[in-house]
Design an enzyme around this catalytic site. Structure first.
Site, mmCIF file in Angstrom:
data_model
loop_
_atom_site.group_PDB
_atom_site.id
_atom_site.type_symbol
_atom_site.label_atom_id
_atom_site.label_comp_id
_atom_site.label_asym_id
_atom_site.label_seq_id
_atom_site.Cartn_x
_atom_site.Cartn_y
_atom_site.Cartn_z
ATOM 1 N N HIS A 67 0.653 -1.157 -0.019
ATOM 2 C CA HIS A 67 0.018 -0.044 0.025
ATOM 3 C C HIS A 67 0.927 1.398 -0.114
ATOM 4 O O HIS A 67 0.434 2.222 0.720
ATOM 5 C CB HIS A 67 -0.925 -0.058 1.162
ATOM 6 N N ASP B 166 -0.480 -4.855 5.725
ATOM 7 C CA ASP B 166 -1.748 -5.749 5.444
ATOM 8 C C ASP B 166 -1.338 -6.003 3.826
ATOM 9 O O ASP B 166 -0.563 -5.088 3.416
ATOM 10 C CB ASP B 166 -3.174 -4.969 5.544
ATOM 11 N N GLU B 167 -1.762 -7.101 3.098
ATOM 12 C CA GLU B 167 -1.866 -7.399 1.881
ATOM 13 C C GLU B 167 -0.543 -7.026 1.182
ATOM 14 O O GLU B 167 -0.507 -6.248 0.432
ATOM 15 C CB GLU B 167 -3.024 -6.561 1.403
ATOM 16 N N VAL B 168 0.527 -7.621 1.598
ATOM 17 C CA VAL B 168 1.849 -7.590 0.778
ATOM 18 C C VAL B 168 1.778 -8.429 -0.291
ATOM 19 O O VAL B 168 1.569 -9.609 -0.124
ATOM 20 C CB VAL B 168 2.906 -7.735 1.842
#
Ligand SMILES: *[C@@H]1O[C@H](CO)[C@@H](O)[C@H](O)[C@H]1NC(C)=O
Length: 522
Positions: free
Chosen positions: A255, A315-317
């Site tokens: 992100h 988050d969400e790597v």
């Protein structure tokens, strides 16, 4: 406002205050309030007196909230009652008006409304603010617009200490006044943490004084679509006066696309075969310069945001880019990570957590960090954002068993909308309903309503937030057993929504009906 007409037959009548106080007894004795004869003050024994920044400002604010259509030109119009003065006195036990609300702030208060006076008692000024809010909600107007309040006794305190609301100012830029208005509405809902998801992939609107290129190059516009240091100070000051903490989030290593524009080496170059493809992935975890940059940035964040907590994301790597890069692969080999990129992510997050620990900040991370790496520092707070109830309950069991404090946001992604009354589902969430010991359940410190910004900007922010977030606000403040019935909550929430409208918040309707004072379209 509609108070008079909403009365329940059950013990402990509920009327007028959202979120529902822990104990409230109302009676049919009513007192008339005449704006010209209405005053706020401090009790004699109060540890803080006139000059207290937080309360002096609150008195001014609540006067206008309680008497929304009062202008000094009007004389007394009330001929039914002999005009009598009415005083609201606030008594605070321990001093301190200049600090910030934080973890551990005492928000309990008692409120006693009797003949010609109301007395609010609280440990701290933060509790006094909650008491003023409750008092303001008890006041209603008759058909001739005269003001009244019923005899009432309230003893109140929050069920959970952390009652947050996330705004995402990266996917769309939210003008300062949209944030300010959200803080106002949060105070009406007794929400106490503004989680500022200030930067993300699409844009970097935070104007850093250490790295001005970040917003110069990473914001949607370097002048109009940024938050200057002055803006940030305004938000923090406005929140403080309402007993609201500001916890910023600088989410990494994923992100972070917008970061790369102003800080070229911070992102990992992705490769196509043996050559860089020209696109970039997550933060580059193999360079010393990355951690030097992060140290400087978080030092700045520490100096700008007074709260003891900071959200560091995690988050969400996406691992594809890391895996494509030969230098990253070589680094993995050297570290013995065996192609397990979750270990590289853990290595990165550990470094960031060390930075925040050195700064004496408590880190909050998204659940992914725990999912990949169970041995993270015990005092790290884990925020759950994934899954259906069965999944997030299992997650809560696991995390609290490992001794972590947790925040629940999975059922409160308020940016998701659907036809009908979806607030009902948000209302029935039971944050402590998972398998675990009492000690484990105590580790649930609260939750957050999340308003992600893909489809939200200032045009639709407030109607989407309110009153749907109010369902979570009551769940996080009020006693669970007294708030089991969604049907009983419904007329109370309708009434509260009308109060929000009256206060200038564009709260959307729950269902068919009307407010006495409708939104005026401006
Ligand atoms: C407030 O007082 C009025 C007038 O006596 C009464 O009709 C109403 O039920 C009272 N409200 C509550 C919640 O007790």
């Amino acid at each position: 406002m509609l108070c008079l007409f909403i009365v329940y037959s059950e013990a402990g009548q509920v009327c007028g205050v959202w979120p529902l106080p822990q104990r409230m007894v109302q009676s049919s004795e009513i007192y008339s309030l005449i704006p010209q004869l209405f005053t706020f003050g401090y009790t004699k024994d109060s540890a803080v007196q006139s000059g207290c920044s937080v309360l002096d400002a609150a008195f001014k604010r609540y006067f206008s909230i309680i008497f929304p259509d009062f202008t000094y030109k009007k004389g007394f119009s009330n001929s039914w009652f002999e005009p009598e003065p009415f005083t609201v006195s606030v008594g605070v036990k321990s001093g301190g008006c200049d600090g910030y609300p934080d973890e551990g702030s005492d928000e309990s208060y008692s409120l006693s409304v009797s003949a010609f006076q109301a007395v609010i008692r609280a440990e701290s000024v933060w509790g006094a603010l909650r008491g003023l809010e409750s008092f303001s909600q008890l006041v209603y107007q008759d058909d001739y617009d005269a003001y009244y309040v019923n005899k009432t006794e309230i003893e109140d305190f929050p069920r959970f200490p952390f009652r947050g609301l996330l705004l995402d100012t990266s996917r769309h830029y939210l003008p300062l006044n949209a944030i300010i208005k959200t803080l106002d509405a949060m105070a009406y809902n007794k929400l106490n943490v503004f989680h500022w998801h200030i930067v993300d992939d699409p844009s970097f609107p935070y104007q850093s004084f250490t790295y001005p290129d970040l917003s110069d190059k990473g914001a949607f516009h370097p002048v109009t679509h940024i938050y200057t240091q002055k803006d940030v100070k305004k938000v923090i000051a406005h929140a403080r006066l309402r007993g609201i903490r500001v916890v910023p989030e600088f989410d990494s290593p994923g992100h972070t696309k917008s970061w790369g524009k102003g800080q070229p080496d911070v992102l990992t170059p992705c490769y196509q075969g043996d050559v860089p493809s020209g696109s970039f992935g997550p933060v580059n975890p193999i360079l010393d310069s990355t951690f030097k940059f992060m140290t400087n940035l978080f030092e700045e964040v520490n100096s700008v945001f007074p709260d003891s907590h900071v959200h560091i994301g995690g988050d969400e790597v996406n691992f594809h880019c890391w895996d494509s890069n030969p230098n990253v692969r070589a680094f993995m080999k050297k570290k013995g990570f065996h192609k397990d990129y979750t270990r590289l992510e853990s290595y990165y997050m550990e470094n960031i957590m060390n930075i925040t620990a050195t700064l004496n900040k408590t880190a909050i991370v998204w659940q992914d960090v725990f999912d990949y790496h169970e041995k993270i520092p015990k005092n790290t707070i884990l925020e759950i954002w994934k899954g259906v109830p069965a999944a997030y309950r299992a997650e809560m069991s696991k995390m609290t068993k490992a001794g972590h404090r947790v925040l629940l946001s999975a059922p409160w992604y308020i940016n998701h909308i659907s036809y009908g009354q979806d607030w009902r589902q948000a209302y029935t969430v039971q944050p402590r309903n998972f398998s675990g010991t009492d000690e484990q359940k105590q580790l649930v410190i609260g939750g957050e309503v999340c308003m992600w910004g893909e489809y939200v900007d200032a045009t639709n922010l407030h109607p989407r937030l309110w009153p749907r977030s109010s369902a979570a606000a009551e769940r996080l403040w009020s006693d669970e057993e007294q708030t089991t019935s969604v049907d009983q909550a419904f007329p109370r929430l309708q009434d509260f929504r009308c109060k929000l409208i009256r206060r200038g918040i564009k709260a959307e309707p729950l269902f068919v009906g009307h407010c006495k004072y409708e939104y005026n379209g401006l």
